[in-house]
Each structure stands twice: as structure tokens, then as C-alpha cells.
Design an enzyme around this catalytic site. Structure first.
Site, PDB file in Angstrom:
ATOM      1  N   GLY A  51     -43.906  19.695  62.498  1.00 43.96           N
ATOM      2  CA  GLY A  51     -42.960  19.771  63.604  1.00 43.96           C
ATOM      3  C   GLY A  51     -41.523  19.695  63.101  1.00 43.96           C
ATOM      4  O   GLY A  51     -40.845  18.678  63.278  1.00 43.96           O
ATOM      5  N   SER A  60     -39.243  23.026  62.895  1.00 47.95           N
ATOM      6  CA  SER A  60     -38.382  24.026  63.540  1.00 47.95           C
ATOM      7  C   SER A  60     -38.256  23.818  65.038  1.00 47.95           C
ATOM      8  O   SER A  60     -39.187  23.350  65.692  1.00 47.95           O
ATOM      9  CB  SER A  60     -38.950  25.425  63.302  1.00 47.95           C
ATOM     10  OG  SER A  60     -39.131  25.639  61.941  1.00 47.95           O
ATOM     11  N   GLU A 110     -43.180  23.080  49.602  1.00 47.57           N
ATOM     12  CA  GLU A 110     -43.683  24.168  50.458  1.00 47.57           C
ATOM     13  C   GLU A 110     -43.407  25.517  49.802  1.00 47.57           C
ATOM     14  O   GLU A 110     -44.279  26.366  49.706  1.00 47.57           O
ATOM     15  CB  GLU A 110     -43.006  24.091  51.833  1.00 47.57           C
ATOM     16  CG  GLU A 110     -43.446  25.206  52.782  1.00 47.57           C
ATOM     17  CD  GLU A 110     -42.708  25.180  54.128  1.00 47.57           C
ATOM     18  OE1 GLU A 110     -41.785  24.386  54.309  1.00 47.57           O
ATOM     19  OE2 GLU A 110     -43.084  25.993  54.991  1.00 47.57           O
ATOM     20  N   ASN A 113     -36.521  35.054  53.662  1.00 42.90           N
ATOM     21  CA  ASN A 113     -36.171  35.673  52.376  1.00 42.90           C
ATOM     22  C   ASN A 113     -34.664  35.819  52.174  1.00 42.90           C
ATOM     23  O   ASN A 113     -34.185  35.793  51.043  1.00 42.90           O
ATOM     24  CB  ASN A 113     -36.909  37.006  52.221  1.00 42.90           C
ATOM     25  CG  ASN A 113     -38.370  36.768  51.856  1.00 42.90           C
ATOM     26  OD1 ASN A 113     -38.824  35.620  51.796  1.00 42.90           O
ATOM     27  ND2 ASN A 113     -39.115  37.835  51.607  1.00 42.90           N
ATOM     28  N   GLU A 114     -33.907  35.953  53.280  1.00 39.90           N
ATOM     29  CA  GLU A 114     -32.441  35.991  53.118  1.00 39.90           C
ATOM     30  C   GLU A 114     -31.956  34.651  52.553  1.00 39.90           C
ATOM     31  O   GLU A 114     -31.071  34.610  51.689  1.00 39.90           O
ATOM     32  CB  GLU A 114     -31.739  36.256  54.465  1.00 39.90           C
ATOM     33  CG  GLU A 114     -31.823  37.681  54.961  1.00 39.90           C
ATOM     34  CD  GLU A 114     -33.134  37.973  55.687  1.00 39.90           C
ATOM     35  OE1 GLU A 114     -33.949  37.046  55.868  1.00 39.90           O
ATOM     36  OE2 GLU A 114     -33.353  39.138  56.062  1.00 39.90           O
TER      37      GLU A 114
HETATM   38  C1  LIG Z   1     -45.624  32.592  61.400  1.00 32.82           C
HETATM   39  C2  LIG Z   1     -44.675  31.432  61.301  1.00 32.82           C
HETATM   40  C3  LIG Z   1     -45.169  30.160  61.163  1.00 32.82           C
HETATM   41  C4  LIG Z   1     -44.309  29.069  61.124  1.00 32.82           C
HETATM   42  N1  LIG Z   1     -44.855  27.813  61.082  1.00 32.82           N
HETATM   43  C5  LIG Z   1     -44.038  26.736  61.197  1.00 32.82           C
HETATM   44  C6  LIG Z   1     -44.591  25.421  61.328  1.00 32.82           C
HETATM   45  O1  LIG Z   1     -45.811  25.224  61.313  1.00 32.82           O
HETATM   46  N2  LIG Z   1     -43.744  24.395  61.512  1.00 32.82           N
HETATM   47  C7  LIG Z   1     -42.402  24.549  61.521  1.00 32.82           C
HETATM   48  O2  LIG Z   1     -41.700  23.558  61.641  1.00 32.82           O
HETATM   49  N3  LIG Z   1     -41.848  25.782  61.406  1.00 32.82           N
HETATM   50  C8  LIG Z   1     -42.637  26.877  61.260  1.00 32.82           C
HETATM   51  N4  LIG Z   1     -42.089  28.146  61.165  1.00 32.82           N
HETATM   52  C9  LIG Z   1     -40.638  28.286  61.307  1.00 32.82           C
HETATM   53  C10 LIG Z   1     -39.922  28.843  60.103  1.00 32.82           C
HETATM   54  O3  LIG Z   1     -39.728  27.883  59.114  1.00 32.82           O
HETATM   55  C11 LIG Z   1     -38.613  29.436  60.637  1.00 32.82           C
HETATM   56  O4  LIG Z   1     -38.971  30.546  61.443  1.00 32.82           O
HETATM   57  C12 LIG Z   1     -37.679  29.885  59.549  1.00 32.82           C
HETATM   58  O5  LIG Z   1     -37.136  28.763  58.894  1.00 32.82           O
HETATM   59  C13 LIG Z   1     -36.549  30.777  60.079  1.00 32.82           C
HETATM   60  O6  LIG Z   1     -35.894  30.169  61.148  1.00 32.82           O
HETATM   61  P1  LIG Z   1     -35.655  30.890  62.557  1.00 32.82           P
HETATM   62  O7  LIG Z   1     -36.955  31.506  62.964  1.00 32.82           O
HETATM   63  O8  LIG Z   1     -35.013  29.909  63.473  1.00 32.82           O
HETATM   64  O9  LIG Z   1     -34.684  32.084  62.255  1.00 32.82           O
HETATM   65  P2  LIG Z   1     -33.093  32.016  62.109  1.00 32.82           P
HETATM   66  O10 LIG Z   1     -32.714  30.884  61.211  1.00 32.82           O
HETATM   67  O11 LIG Z   1     -32.490  32.080  63.454  1.00 32.82           O
HETATM   68  O12 LIG Z   1     -32.836  33.360  61.333  1.00 32.82           O
HETATM   69  C14 LIG Z   1     -32.811  34.633  61.965  1.00 32.82           C
HETATM   70  C15 LIG Z   1     -32.437  35.668  60.888  1.00 32.82           C
HETATM   71  O13 LIG Z   1     -31.136  35.365  60.372  1.00 32.82           O
HETATM   72  C16 LIG Z   1     -31.196  35.178  58.973  1.00 32.82           C
HETATM   73  N5  LIG Z   1     -30.293  34.091  58.569  1.00 32.82           N
HETATM   74  C17 LIG Z   1     -30.215  32.857  59.120  1.00 32.82           C
HETATM   75  N6  LIG Z   1     -29.274  32.114  58.491  1.00 32.82           N
HETATM   76  C18 LIG Z   1     -28.780  32.919  57.507  1.00 32.82           C
HETATM   77  C19 LIG Z   1     -27.803  32.732  56.502  1.00 32.82           C
HETATM   78  N7  LIG Z   1     -27.155  31.570  56.371  1.00 32.82           N
HETATM   79  N8  LIG Z   1     -27.553  33.761  55.678  1.00 32.82           N
HETATM   80  C20 LIG Z   1     -28.217  34.946  55.776  1.00 32.82           C
HETATM   81  N9  LIG Z   1     -29.139  35.188  56.707  1.00 32.82           N
HETATM   82  C21 LIG Z   1     -29.420  34.183  57.552  1.00 32.82           C
HETATM   83  C22 LIG Z   1     -32.633  34.787  58.687  1.00 32.82           C
HETATM   84  O14 LIG Z   1     -33.008  35.049  57.366  1.00 32.82           O
HETATM   85  C23 LIG Z   1     -33.369  35.658  59.685  1.00 32.82           C
HETATM   86  O15 LIG Z   1     -33.540  36.944  59.194  1.00 32.82           O
HETATM   87  C24 LIG Z   1     -42.916  29.263  61.181  1.00 32.82           C
HETATM   88  C25 LIG Z   1     -42.409  30.562  61.295  1.00 32.82           C
HETATM   89  C26 LIG Z   1     -43.270  31.635  61.354  1.00 32.82           C
HETATM   90  C27 LIG Z   1     -42.696  33.013  61.509  1.00 32.82           C
END
Ligand SMILES: Cc1cc2nc3c(=O)[nH]c(=O)nc-3n(C[C@H](O)[C@H](O)[C@H](O)COP(=O)(O)OP(=O)(O)OC[C@H]3O[C@@H](n4cnc5c(N)ncnc54)[C@H](O)[C@@H]3O)c2cc1C
Length: 392
Positions: A127, A129, A244, A378-379
Site C-alpha cells: 500500500g 501508491s 524491488e 522507466n522514465e
Molecule cells: C500493474 C501495476 C501494478 C502496481 N502495483 C502496485 C502495488 O501493488 N502497490 C503500490 O503501492 N503501487 C503499485 N503500482 C504503482 C506504481 O508503482 C506506480 O504506477 C508508478 O510508481 C508510477 O506512478 P503513477 O502511476 O502515479 O504515474 P505518474 O507518476 O503520474 O507518472 C505518469 C507518467 O509521467 C512520467 N513521470 C512522472 N514523473 C516524472 C519525472 N519526474 N520525470 C519524467 N517523467 C516523469 C512517468 O514516468 C509516467 O510515464 C502498480 C502499478 C502498475 C501499473
């Protein structure tokens, strides 16, 4: 760099190979190799077989079931699991919350949770994100306010993988709203059966149910479930996220799928072996070469990791590993051709005349889009590489 295994390492590899291919049921390994979803029971059964043999949590302290293995041995263990199609020990347990509790938890918390975490008698969810707190995780808003012997938790987590199976969830919660954002966060263990906690499914692009939202409305959590010190959760989270990332480069798995893809190419119902098509053959060879390079990088990372801390190049592994994973899933769709449109046609007991792998091709392709997002997008990995490796 030495690239050949020593005699002892070869013997160790043989020991692992024999265990994984004889002790973990074939039905489970075939599910993995066929790229089908595992049931909760299969994941638990597999981990319990490993744990009973002392093979589930080798990186933990020995006192709690770990093994005093070299990094190379751990690497071989991982590779051989992938080779045999054995599901990895559940990452939330084995490489996330377990090491955090072992490193920072009180003796009481360790005794209470670590044995059941290793054996998967407790299924953990992650827990971390929240909406608006993914890459910028420190912006998280879920609060935990002290009330007598309890914390009262309110807020929402998202993307909780397999939360529908979860018994407990380890959460980052805001315990000091006044402090600088990284400084006011704590690491709390919450029973998912608690009153006021609700798990809601999120439907994915491939139609599967793999992630969830978790909502907290005045959830009472005993203060004794706090790991380590109050407001020090960010330090523990950084420790956890390093582990991780080190575990998300799916080298062995991609290798196994690419080898299967070559077999599938020979049998694809498109007028002879597709490997004789120069374009397909070139695509396969290119992926094989890139995979070989990634494998060598993985060995370099293994050789250069110290004190249990992953080398910063683990970001390269995550980035390149997930790119190759996605590229191979795309190749399989190309090989299946029009048959890939019959996505999931053999699910739910439905008989299909199509080969199983073709019916899986699109589903897996779509599902693997996630790989470049989770575990740190990946970014973000590119930024880490730019700053810590290239010094830009
Ligand atoms: C299938 C799946 C399973 C997951 N499971 C879990 C889980 O079990 N528990 C948990 O806690 N989380 C989980 N996650 C969450 C995951 O860790 C986040 O989705 C991830 O960290 C990206 O955050 P966000 O989705 O809020 O995207 P955002 O941070 O909003 O990013 C959106 C886009 O902007 C880009 N971006 C953001 N900031 C920057 C920057 N500073 N510079 C350049 N580009 C940037 C990102 O790379 C992305 O392309 C899961 C995600 C997925 C997709």
C-alpha cells in the site's frame, strides 16, 4: 570479469535445477510456461514447497530463514526458477516487507510476522501508491492519527496488486502533516479484515483483475503495528524500493519465452516455419543478442553489489529487462498473426481449435504494458541512470 562458473557453482546450479524441476508440481510450472494466470493456491503451494526446503527467502538474515549465499548463488537460484517455470516467491513478502521487518522491526514484530511471511501463511499487499502519489511518492496523503493505543487511518491507496488475495497490507501513511513531506511518513502494518477497509477492483486492458484500490475509512490500527520509528517510514521505503527494483529485471523469464517463441514459430500455421522468413529470423536474433547483453549486465550488477545494496545499474536492468519483455511479447503477437485476435478463446473451459500460445499472445502483450510503469516507471529509471551512473 570471470564468466565461467566454478565447479562448486555448477554443482549448486545442478542442485537448484533438480529441485525446481522435480519438487514443484508440473501443473504449476506448465501454467507459468503457458503464460496463464496462476491461482492464489498455486502461488501459495509453490512458495511453501520452496520454504520447507529453505529456498524461499535466501536474502533474509539466516535467523529468519535466509541463507548465507553469495550474490552469484542468489542469481543462479533466480535464473533456475525462471528456467523451470517456478513462480518466484511472492515479491511483497519475500523481497519487500520481509526484509524491512527483519532490518527495522522490533523483536516482537519479527517473531509475529516473519515466519508466516516466509511461508506465505500471510499474503501481503503493498500500500504505497495513491492517486497523485506514484513517481512522486512522498506526496502521499493517507493519514494515520494517534488515538490512545491505536492509529486511525483514512485515505486511499491505488494499483494494489493482487489486493483481492491480501491478508495484510504494509502502508506508508502520513503521521506528521506539518513536517517536510518525506519526514512525516510512517510504515504501518494493517490487517485487511479491519473494519472500514475496502478493496475495490480495477479492470485492466487485458480484461484481467490484477490491481485494486484500497480505501480506509476510520480504520483502527494498533500502534504496535508500526514498523521501526514514527516518521522514519521514508527511509524504510527507500530500502524496500531498492530491493524491488533489483528483482524486476525478468532476464530468465524473457529468455524462456523467447526460446518458446522459436518453437512456436516453427509450428505457426502460416505455411511452414516462420523462422525461415528473413525478417522474423533477424528479429529473433536481434532479441537474442540484446538478451545476452542484458544477462552479462545482470552478472556485472551481481558482481558489484555490496552489503545487500543493489548496484545503481539495477536501474539499467529494470529498464532494459522490461523493454525486452515487451518486445518479446510483441514478437509472439507477430508470430501468431491473425490468430492473436482470438484473445483468451481458450479461457473459462472454452475449447478452441487454436494453439494455446496464440490465444494467449494478445492478452500477455497487453498485460506487459504495465512493466514499464510499476517498480518505478522507466522514465524515472532513465533519470536515475543519468544522475547516478552517467553523472549528468
Ligand atoms: C500493474 C501495476 C501494478 C502496481 N502495483 C502496485 C502495488 O501493488 N502497490 C503500490 O503501492 N503501487 C503499485 N503500482 C504503482 C506504481 O508503482 C506506480 O504506477 C508508478 O510508481 C508510477 O506512478 P503513477 O502511476 O502515479 O504515474 P505518474 O507518476 O503520474 O507518472 C505518469 C507518467 O509521467 C512520467 N513521470 C512522472 N514523473 C516524472 C519525472 N519526474 N520525470 C519524467 N517523467 C516523469 C512517468 O514516468 C509516467 O510515464 C502498480 C502499478 C502498475 C501499473
Amino acid at each position: 570479469m570471470r564468466l565461467e562458473l566454478s565447479e562448486d557453482e555448477v554443482a549448486f546450479r545442478q542442485e537448484m535445477r533438480e529441485f525446481f524441476t522435480t519438487k514443484v508440481p508440473e501443473s504449476i510450472r506448465d501454467t507459468v510456461k503457458g503464460r496463464h494466470e496462476l491461482t492464489k493456491e498455486q502461488i501459495v503451494e509453490s512458495q511453501q514447497i520452496l520454504n520447507d526446503a529453505g529456498l524461499a527467502v535466501p536474502s533474509w538474515p539466516e535467523e529468519w530463514g535466509g541463507r548465507d549465499w553469495s550474490n552469484l548463488q542468489k542469481h543462479i537460484w533466480y535464473q533456475e526458477m525462471d528456467r523451470a517455470g517456478v513462480p518466484h516467491p511472492l515479491a511483497f513478502n519475500a523481497s519487500m516487507v520481509g526484509p524491512v521487518i527483519a532490518a527495522f522491526g522490533s523483536q516482537e514484530i519479527k517473531e509475529r510476522f516473519l515466519p508466516k511471511t516466509a511461508s506465505l501463511d500471510i499474503w501481503w499487499s503493498q500500500g504505497f501508491s495513491e492517486p497523485d502519489a506514484g513517481s512522486d511518492l512522498a506526496s502521499l496523503r493517507t493519514t494515520a492519527v494517534r488515538d490512545g493505543d491505536d492509529f486511525i487511518v483514512n485515505g486511499q491507496k491505488t494499483w494494489t496488486t493482487l489486493g483481492q488475495y491480501g491478508d495484510w497490507i504494509f502502508c506508508l501513511v502520513r503521521t506528521d502533516p506539518e513536517a517536510k513531506k518525506q519526514a512525516g511518513i510512517s510504515f504501518l502494518l494493517i490487517d485487511m479484515k479491519s473494519e472500514g477497509l475496502e478493496v475495490r477492483p480495477i479492470e485492466l486492458i487485458d480484461g484481467g483483475h490484477e490491481v485494486n484500490e484500497v480505501w480506509f475509512s476510520d480504520v483502527r490500527v494498533p500502534a504496535e503495528n508500526l514498523v521501526g520509528e514514527l516518521n522514519k517510514g521514508w527511509d524504510y521505503a527507500k530500502f524496500l524500493l531498492g530491493n524491488e527494483r533489483a528483482g524486476v529485471a525478468p532476464v530468465g523469464q524473457v529468455k524462456r519465452t523467447l526460446a518458446s517463441a522459436k518453437e512456436w514459430a516453427k509450428t505457426a500455421d502460416r505455411g511452414g516455419s516462420l523462422l525461415e522468413d528473413p525478417l522474423t529470423a533477424a528479429q529473433v536474433v536481434e532479441l537474442e543478442n540484446e538478451l545476452l547483453a542484458l544477462e552479462l549486465t545482470a552478472l556485472r550488477v551481481v558482481a558489484n553489489s555490496a552489503d545487500g545494496k543493489p548496484h545503481p545499474a539495477s536501474s539499467v536492468l529494470k529498464l532494459k529487462g522490461t523493454e525486452l519483455q515487451q518486445a518479446v511479447s510483441e514478437l509472439v503477437v507477430d508470430l501468431a498473426g491473425p490468430a492473436s485476435l482470438a484473445s483468451g478463446s481458450n479461457e473459462n473451459g472454452t475449447e478452441s481449435a487454436l494453439a494455446d500460445w496464440t490465444a494467449q499472445a494478445s492478452q500477455v502483450y497487453l498485460n506487459h504494458r504495465k512493466a514499464s510503469i510499476y517498480g518505478g516507471s522507466n522514465e524515472i529509471q532513465r533519470q536515475i541512470i543519468a544522475k547516478t551512473i552517467l553523472g549528468l
